[in-house]
Design a protein around this motif. Sequence first.
Motif, mmCIF file in Angstrom:
data_model
loop_
_atom_site.group_PDB
_atom_site.id
_atom_site.type_symbol
_atom_site.label_atom_id
_atom_site.label_comp_id
_atom_site.label_asym_id
_atom_site.label_seq_id
_atom_site.Cartn_x
_atom_site.Cartn_y
_atom_site.Cartn_z
ATOM 1 N N ALA A 1 -6.189 13.408 2.293
ATOM 2 C CA ALA A 1 -6.389 13.144 3.726
ATOM 3 C C ALA A 1 -7.722 12.462 4.032
ATOM 4 C CB ALA A 1 -6.234 14.428 4.525
ATOM 5 N N PRO A 2 -8.878 12.943 3.513
ATOM 6 C CA PRO A 2 -10.121 12.242 3.823
ATOM 7 C C PRO A 2 -10.195 10.853 3.178
ATOM 8 C CG PRO A 2 -10.568 14.185 2.463
ATOM 9 C CD PRO A 2 -9.118 14.206 2.819
ATOM 10 N N VAL A 3 -9.528 10.676 2.049
ATOM 11 C CA VAL A 3 -9.499 9.348 1.425
ATOM 12 C C VAL A 3 -8.762 8.374 2.338
ATOM 13 C CG1 VAL A 3 -8.648 8.015 -0.542
ATOM 14 C CG2 VAL A 3 -9.648 10.273 -0.910
ATOM 15 N N ILE A 4 -7.629 8.798 2.860
ATOM 16 C CA ILE A 4 -6.845 7.952 3.766
ATOM 17 C C ILE A 4 -7.663 7.661 5.028
ATOM 18 C CG2 ILE A 4 -4.760 7.828 5.169
ATOM 19 C CD1 ILE A 4 -4.360 7.448 2.120
ATOM 20 N N LYS A 5 -8.413 8.626 5.513
ATOM 21 C CA LYS A 5 -9.243 8.409 6.696
ATOM 22 C C LYS A 5 -10.257 7.297 6.440
ATOM 23 C CE LYS A 5 -12.319 10.686 9.922
ATOM 24 N NZ LYS A 5 -12.970 11.926 10.337
ATOM 25 N N PHE B 1 0.853 -1.182 0.000
ATOM 26 C CA PHE B 1 0.000 0.000 0.000
ATOM 27 C C PHE B 1 0.889 1.233 0.000
ATOM 28 C CE2 PHE B 1 -2.153 3.453 2.191
ATOM 29 C CZ PHE B 1 -3.313 3.540 1.437
ATOM 30 N N ASP B 2 0.553 2.229 -0.838
ATOM 31 C CA ASP B 2 1.320 3.463 -0.928
ATOM 32 C C ASP B 2 0.346 4.635 -1.038
ATOM 33 O OD1 ASP B 2 3.047 5.546 -1.433
ATOM 34 O OD2 ASP B 2 3.860 4.696 -3.275
ATOM 35 N N ALA B 3 0.183 5.381 0.051
ATOM 36 C CA ALA B 3 -0.741 6.516 0.065
ATOM 37 C C ALA B 3 -0.342 7.575 -0.954
ATOM 38 C CB ALA B 3 -0.806 7.131 1.461
ATOM 39 N N GLN B 4 0.924 7.667 -1.294
ATOM 40 C CA GLN B 4 1.374 8.643 -2.285
ATOM 41 C C GLN B 4 0.769 8.359 -3.656
ATOM 42 O OE1 GLN B 4 3.118 11.452 -1.935
ATOM 43 N NE2 GLN B 4 3.031 11.098 0.259
ATOM 44 N N VAL C 1 -7.834 20.764 -10.021
ATOM 45 C CA VAL C 1 -7.137 20.512 -8.761
ATOM 46 C C VAL C 1 -5.641 20.740 -8.949
ATOM 47 C CG1 VAL C 1 -6.608 18.777 -7.005
ATOM 48 C CG2 VAL C 1 -8.855 18.804 -8.063
ATOM 49 N N ALA C 2 -5.071 21.572 -8.093
ATOM 50 C CA ALA C 2 -3.629 21.827 -8.101
ATOM 51 C C ALA C 2 -2.941 20.879 -7.118
ATOM 52 C CB ALA C 2 -3.355 23.281 -7.715
ATOM 53 N N GLU C 3 -1.620 20.919 -7.085
ATOM 54 C CA GLU C 3 -0.820 20.034 -6.235
ATOM 55 C C GLU C 3 -1.243 20.083 -4.763
ATOM 56 O OE1 GLU C 3 2.026 17.218 -5.436
ATOM 57 O OE2 GLU C 3 1.779 18.083 -7.429
ATOM 58 N N GLU C 4 -1.338 21.281 -4.208
ATOM 59 C CA GLU C 4 -1.699 21.433 -2.790
ATOM 60 C C GLU C 4 -3.105 20.914 -2.521
ATOM 61 O OE1 GLU C 4 -1.380 22.378 1.268
ATOM 62 O OE2 GLU C 4 0.075 21.997 -0.300
ATOM 63 N N GLU C 5 -4.031 21.163 -3.434
ATOM 64 C CA GLU C 5 -5.400 20.668 -3.262
ATOM 65 C C GLU C 5 -5.434 19.148 -3.297
ATOM 66 O OE1 GLU C 5 -8.311 23.933 -5.203
ATOM 67 O OE2 GLU C 5 -6.757 23.094 -6.524
ATOM 68 N N ALA C 6 -4.622 18.549 -4.148
ATOM 69 C CA ALA C 6 -4.555 17.082 -4.215
ATOM 70 C C ALA C 6 -4.088 16.518 -2.883
ATOM 71 C CB ALA C 6 -3.625 16.644 -5.337
ATOM 72 N N ARG C 7 -3.106 17.175 -2.282
ATOM 73 C CA ARG C 7 -2.609 16.730 -0.972
ATOM 74 C C ARG C 7 -3.711 16.808 0.077
ATOM 75 N NH1 ARG C 7 -0.905 18.558 3.565
ATOM 76 N NH2 ARG C 7 -1.032 20.745 3.045
ATOM 77 N N LEU C 8 -4.464 17.916 0.050
ATOM 78 C CA LEU C 8 -5.543 18.090 1.023
ATOM 79 C C LEU C 8 -6.691 17.111 0.788
ATOM 80 C CD1 LEU C 8 -5.621 21.985 1.167
ATOM 81 C CD2 LEU C 8 -4.722 20.418 2.905
ATOM 82 N N LEU C 9 -6.978 16.819 -0.462
ATOM 83 C CA LEU C 9 -8.050 15.872 -0.776
ATOM 84 C C LEU C 9 -7.669 14.439 -0.430
ATOM 85 C CD1 LEU C 9 -9.231 17.300 -4.193
ATOM 86 C CD2 LEU C 9 -10.568 17.211 -2.082
ATOM 87 N N ARG D 1 -8.590 3.928 6.397
ATOM 88 C CA ARG D 1 -8.288 3.469 7.759
ATOM 89 C C ARG D 1 -9.508 2.910 8.468
ATOM 90 N NH1 ARG D 1 -4.440 8.317 9.098
ATOM 91 N NH2 ARG D 1 -2.459 7.234 9.012
ATOM 92 N N GLY D 2 -10.673 3.117 7.889
ATOM 93 C CA GLY D 2 -11.887 2.615 8.529
ATOM 94 C C GLY D 2 -12.697 3.695 9.187
ATOM 95 N N GLY D 3 -12.283 4.934 9.006
ATOM 96 C CA GLY D 3 -13.035 6.041 9.569
ATOM 97 C C GLY D 3 -14.212 6.409 8.695
ATOM 98 N N ARG D 4 -14.951 7.383 9.126
ATOM 99 C CA ARG D 4 -16.098 7.876 8.364
ATOM 100 C C ARG D 4 -15.906 9.352 8.102
ATOM 101 N NH1 ARG D 4 -21.081 4.543 9.264
ATOM 102 N NH2 ARG D 4 -22.028 6.366 8.332
#
Length: 66
Positions: free
Chosen positions: A54-58, A25-28, A44-52, A61-64
């Motif tokens: 985070a909720p995908v990774i959440k 698995f590679d979050a990058q 979507v720019a680079e910084e926005e991609a980074r911010l977007l 992980r099993g979060g909502r």
Amino acid sequence: MSLPATEVASLPTHIRRRDGVRSPFDAQRIQSAIRRAGAATGEVAEEEARLLCAPVIKVVRGGRLA
């Protein structure tokens, strides 16, 4: 207050690809896919991609989200 270690969700160590191959698995890669899709549409720019990412990774992980 923190959760006991047995209740803390973590990222998967491996994923199963569409062709059945097991890969680390590679979050990058998720962030890269979001960035490339955003670049293709110009939305979507680079910084926005980074911010977007985070909720995908959440969710992974099993979060909502809500």
